[in-house]
Design a protein around this motif. Structure first.
Motif, PDB file in Angstrom:
ATOM      1  N   ILE A   1      -1.934   0.895   6.652  1.00 51.69           N
ATOM      2  CA  ILE A   1      -0.614   0.317   6.383  1.00 51.69           C
ATOM      3  C   ILE A   1       0.206   1.310   5.567  1.00 51.69           C
ATOM      4  N   GLU A   2       1.450   1.486   5.987  1.00 54.29           N
ATOM      5  CA  GLU A   2       2.375   2.365   5.278  1.00 54.29           C
ATOM      6  C   GLU A   2       3.744   1.735   5.418  1.00 54.29           C
ATOM      7  N   LEU A   3       4.804   2.487   5.163  1.00 47.21           N
ATOM      8  CA  LEU A   3       6.140   1.905   5.265  1.00 47.21           C
ATOM      9  C   LEU A   3       6.499   1.573   6.705  1.00 47.21           C
ATOM     10  N   GLU A   4       6.039   2.393   7.663  1.00 44.85           N
ATOM     11  CA  GLU A   4       6.320   2.089   9.063  1.00 44.85           C
ATOM     12  C   GLU A   4       5.124   2.386   9.949  1.00 44.85           C
ATOM     13  N   ALA A   5       4.951   1.545  10.974  1.00 42.38           N
ATOM     14  CA  ALA A   5       3.846   1.696  11.916  1.00 42.38           C
ATOM     15  C   ALA A   5       4.105   2.848  12.876  1.00 42.38           C
TER      16      ALA A   5
ATOM     17  N   ASP B   1      -1.300   1.941  11.501  1.00 44.18           N
ATOM     18  CA  ASP B   1      -1.383   0.779  12.387  1.00 44.18           C
ATOM     19  C   ASP B   1      -0.233  -0.201  12.188  1.00 44.18           C
ATOM     20  N   LYS B   2       0.128  -0.453  10.924  1.00 41.66           N
ATOM     21  CA  LYS B   2       1.119  -1.491  10.621  1.00 41.66           C
ATOM     22  C   LYS B   2       2.090  -1.019   9.542  1.00 41.66           C
ATOM     23  N   GLY B   3       3.330  -1.458   9.665  1.00 41.42           N
ATOM     24  CA  GLY B   3       4.310  -1.251   8.600  1.00 41.42           C
ATOM     25  C   GLY B   3       4.137  -2.366   7.579  1.00 41.42           C
ATOM     26  N   ILE B   4       4.462  -2.086   6.326  1.00 44.97           N
ATOM     27  CA  ILE B   4       4.256  -3.070   5.252  1.00 44.97           C
ATOM     28  C   ILE B   4       5.031  -4.365   5.515  1.00 44.97           C
ATOM     29  N   SER B   5       6.165  -4.295   6.172  1.00 47.61           N
ATOM     30  CA  SER B   5       6.938  -5.521   6.428  1.00 47.61           C
ATOM     31  C   SER B   5       6.312  -6.388   7.528  1.00 47.61           C
TER      32      SER B   5
END
Length: 171
Positions: free
Chosen positions: A35-39, A55-59
């Motif tokens: 997980i980071e700011l954007e996938a 894999d996934k953005g934090i939002s």
């Protein structure tokens, strides 16, 4: 039983502090979700030995979807703690007593989330004073397990003990 492990990571992570635990978690049957700011983007370790696809953005995520949180060290935790969403995500794991695994500079996110008060923990020696100011009892040892929830270690040399105790908590 397989667990889903949220891993907050960005550029300049300490390569082996992500790759070795992540490999051990996966070999034990667990799912590691980055997980980071954007996938979709790829982040690179500071030694330039590892590249990790996000894999996934934090939002897109909620702590409720995961069984544990993994915070690799390096410069990554310091970069991530400037984002309030990542800090809130981290805090949610600590507040709900889900397992949290933080190595080296990983506890910087726990400091910013104000979740170390009254806890025993360790981390890289340069953040010892910061951890103490945050209310933690700092212990200079290869791995510290606090309240059967928080696993912390200091450096890449501590990875075997870090992995062992983290896997124990995932049982």
């Amino acid at each position: 039983m397989s667990k889903k492990i949220a891993t907050v990571i960005t550029n300049m992570f300490e390569d082996v502090e992500f790759t070795e635990p992540a490999k051990a978690f996966q070999e034990d049957g667990h799912e590691v979700v980055t997980i980071e700011l954007e996938a979709g983007k790829t982040v690179e370790g500071k030694q330039k030995e590892a590249k990790v696809k996000i894999d996934k953005g934090i939002s897109e995520v909620s702590a409720d979807e995961f069984d544990a949180l993994f915070i690799p060290g390096g410069f990554s935790p310091d970069l991530l703690r400037s984002d309030d969403r990542i800090v809130a995500f981290t805090k949610a794991f600590m507040d709900t007593d889900k397992p949290v695994f933080a190595i080296c500079h990983g506890p910087q996110l726990l400091i910013t989330a104000k979740t170390l008060e009254g806890r025993s923990a360790t981390g890289y020696k340069s953040i010892k004073v910061d951890m103490e100011y945050a209310g933690a009892t700092y212990k200079d040892q290869e791995v510290v397990v606090c309240k059967n929830q928080l696993v912390t270690s200091r450096t890449p040399e501590d990875i075997p003990a870090f992995i062992k105790e983290s896997l124990e908590l995932l049982k």
